[in-house]
Design a protein around this motif. Structure first.
Motif, PDB file in Angstrom:
ATOM      1  N   TYR A  74     -70.674  39.473  11.366  1.00 25.84           N
ATOM      2  CA  TYR A  74     -69.638  39.910  12.292  1.00 25.84           C
ATOM      3  C   TYR A  74     -69.132  41.261  11.821  1.00 25.84           C
ATOM      4  O   TYR A  74     -69.326  41.663  10.677  1.00 25.84           O
ATOM      5  CB  TYR A  74     -68.481  38.890  12.356  1.00 25.84           C
ATOM      6  N   ASP A  75     -68.486  41.984  12.720  1.00 24.78           N
ATOM      7  CA  ASP A  75     -67.868  43.261  12.378  1.00 24.78           C
ATOM      8  C   ASP A  75     -66.362  43.016  12.324  1.00 24.78           C
ATOM      9  O   ASP A  75     -65.739  42.707  13.345  1.00 24.78           O
ATOM     10  CB  ASP A  75     -68.206  44.315  13.432  1.00 24.78           C
ATOM     11  N   VAL A  76     -65.791  43.143  11.144  1.00 29.28           N
ATOM     12  CA  VAL A  76     -64.379  42.838  10.947  1.00 29.28           C
ATOM     13  C   VAL A  76     -63.501  43.640  11.898  1.00 29.28           C
ATOM     14  O   VAL A  76     -62.539  43.116  12.453  1.00 29.28           O
ATOM     15  CB  VAL A  76     -63.958  43.098   9.478  1.00 29.28           C
ATOM     16  N   LEU A  77     -63.830  44.904  12.122  1.00 34.80           N
ATOM     17  CA  LEU A  77     -62.988  45.756  12.953  1.00 34.80           C
ATOM     18  C   LEU A  77     -63.201  45.556  14.456  1.00 34.80           C
ATOM     19  O   LEU A  77     -62.318  45.847  15.244  1.00 34.80           O
ATOM     20  CB  LEU A  77     -63.220  47.224  12.586  1.00 34.80           C
ATOM     21  N   LYS A  78     -64.366  45.066  14.847  1.00 34.44           N
ATOM     22  CA  LYS A  78     -64.656  44.892  16.272  1.00 34.44           C
ATOM     23  C   LYS A  78     -64.525  43.449  16.746  1.00 34.44           C
ATOM     24  O   LYS A  78     -64.158  43.206  17.897  1.00 34.44           O
ATOM     25  CB  LYS A  78     -66.068  45.389  16.593  1.00 34.44           C
TER      26      LYS A  78
ATOM     27  N   SER B 213     -63.752  36.687  -3.985  1.00 32.19           N
ATOM     28  CA  SER B 213     -62.576  35.813  -3.948  1.00 32.19           C
ATOM     29  C   SER B 213     -61.726  36.062  -5.171  1.00 32.19           C
ATOM     30  O   SER B 213     -62.145  36.667  -6.148  1.00 32.19           O
ATOM     31  CB  SER B 213     -62.996  34.352  -3.894  1.00 32.19           C
ATOM     32  N   THR B 214     -60.491  35.555  -5.118  1.00 32.26           N
ATOM     33  CA  THR B 214     -59.561  35.788  -6.236  1.00 32.26           C
ATOM     34  C   THR B 214     -59.984  35.048  -7.485  1.00 32.26           C
ATOM     35  O   THR B 214     -59.501  35.339  -8.563  1.00 32.26           O
ATOM     36  CB  THR B 214     -58.135  35.362  -5.849  1.00 32.26           C
ATOM     37  N   SER B 215     -60.897  34.087  -7.373  1.00 35.23           N
ATOM     38  CA  SER B 215     -61.352  33.346  -8.556  1.00 35.23           C
ATOM     39  C   SER B 215     -62.751  33.750  -8.994  1.00 35.23           C
ATOM     40  O   SER B 215     -63.419  33.029  -9.705  1.00 35.23           O
ATOM     41  CB  SER B 215     -61.305  31.841  -8.264  1.00 35.23           C
ATOM     42  N   THR B 216     -63.204  34.925  -8.596  1.00 33.91           N
ATOM     43  CA  THR B 216     -64.574  35.345  -8.845  1.00 33.91           C
ATOM     44  C   THR B 216     -64.844  35.689 -10.307  1.00 33.91           C
ATOM     45  O   THR B 216     -65.882  35.356 -10.832  1.00 33.91           O
ATOM     46  CB  THR B 216     -64.920  36.576  -7.987  1.00 33.91           C
ATOM     47  N   TRP B 217     -63.936  36.340 -10.970  1.00 31.98           N
ATOM     48  CA  TRP B 217     -64.252  36.895 -12.294  1.00 31.98           C
ATOM     49  C   TRP B 217     -63.785  35.985 -13.406  1.00 31.98           C
ATOM     50  O   TRP B 217     -62.691  35.443 -13.374  1.00 31.98           O
ATOM     51  CB  TRP B 217     -63.652  38.283 -12.424  1.00 31.98           C
TER      52      TRP B 217
ATOM     53  N   SER C   3     -67.355  31.537   2.526  1.00 26.45           N
ATOM     54  CA  SER C   3     -67.424  32.999   2.660  1.00 26.45           C
ATOM     55  C   SER C   3     -67.348  33.487   4.102  1.00 26.45           C
ATOM     56  O   SER C   3     -66.316  33.960   4.538  1.00 26.45           O
ATOM     57  CB  SER C   3     -68.669  33.565   1.993  1.00 26.45           C
ATOM     58  N   THR C   4     -68.436  33.383   4.841  1.00 24.18           N
ATOM     59  CA  THR C   4     -68.480  33.979   6.178  1.00 24.18           C
ATOM     60  C   THR C   4     -68.427  32.960   7.310  1.00 24.18           C
ATOM     61  O   THR C   4     -68.357  33.343   8.473  1.00 24.18           O
ATOM     62  CB  THR C   4     -69.773  34.801   6.345  1.00 24.18           C
TER      63      THR C   4
ATOM     64  N   PRO D 103     -61.456  38.203   1.872  1.00 27.74           N
ATOM     65  CA  PRO D 103     -62.788  38.073   2.466  1.00 27.74           C
ATOM     66  C   PRO D 103     -63.074  39.108   3.566  1.00 27.74           C
ATOM     67  O   PRO D 103     -64.217  39.486   3.762  1.00 27.74           O
ATOM     68  CB  PRO D 103     -62.787  36.663   3.068  1.00 27.74           C
ATOM     69  N   LEU D 104     -62.038  39.546   4.249  1.00 28.72           N
ATOM     70  CA  LEU D 104     -62.251  40.516   5.318  1.00 28.72           C
ATOM     71  C   LEU D 104     -62.416  41.933   4.792  1.00 28.72           C
ATOM     72  O   LEU D 104     -63.138  42.738   5.371  1.00 28.72           O
ATOM     73  CB  LEU D 104     -61.088  40.471   6.317  1.00 28.72           C
ATOM     74  N   VAL D 105     -61.751  42.236   3.688  1.00 29.50           N
ATOM     75  CA  VAL D 105     -61.799  43.595   3.139  1.00 29.50           C
ATOM     76  C   VAL D 105     -62.941  43.753   2.143  1.00 29.50           C
ATOM     77  O   VAL D 105     -63.683  44.730   2.188  1.00 29.50           O
ATOM     78  CB  VAL D 105     -60.444  43.949   2.468  1.00 29.50           C
TER      79      VAL D 105
END
Length: 164
Positions: A103-107, A158-162, A67-68, A91-93
């Protein structure tokens, strides 16, 4: 505007340090924040090999799944261009909306380029009788007492979450 300024400053910093020394002058690390063997790992290894051939310097692919972990490692690495990351947007969005991230994705991270385009297909055996996503949701609700749940062992967002 801030993002454009940040990218410009990064490029100018790399150019200034390139004037002082040839880049790369030591191995470059390419972080893949997923386990080995997946689509981004394969893409990262292909890109790493190409960069290594072009630069005539080692590019080490380092998997940091969880994840992070990968994004945090890159965000906290020295801002010298020697630690790069290939990552999907999910993961970033999505992840920062589902949990606190260190962390701050935008900074703390800046996108440099799109490297790959992955297309996912949703398929089933035709004998299931499922012919649409609506059919699948109806089947899942019927089999699970009216609810769809998150699959255990997958990263949130993630794309396999559901799963049903």
């Amino acid at each position: 505007m801030r993002r454009t300024t940040a990218v410009l400053v990064w490029v100018l910093t790399l150019a200034a340090s390139a004037a002082a020394q040839e880049f790369p002058s030591r191995p470059v690390k390419l972080v893949v924040p997923f386990p080995p063997g997946g689509p981004l790992d394969i893409a990262g290894r292909l890109i790493g090999k190409e960069l290594q051939d072009r630069w005539a310097h080692p590019v080490v692919v380092e998997n940091k799944p969880g994840s992070t972990i990968g994004p945090e490692h890159v965000a906290k690495s020295a801002p010298d261009g020697y630690t790069l990351m290939i990552i999907s947007s999910t993961p970033l969005v999505t992840l920062p909306h589902l949990q606190k991230v260190p962390y701050d994705v935008l900074k703390d991270l800046v996108g440099v380029t799109q490297t790959t385009l992955l297309t996912y297909a949703f398929v089933v055996n035709p004998a299931t009788g499922i012919g649409s996503i609506q059919d699948l949701i109806a089947r899942a609700k019927k089999n699970r007492g009216g609810s769809i749940t998150r699959a255990p062992g997958t990263a949130p967002g993630s794309t396999s979450t559901w799963s049903y």
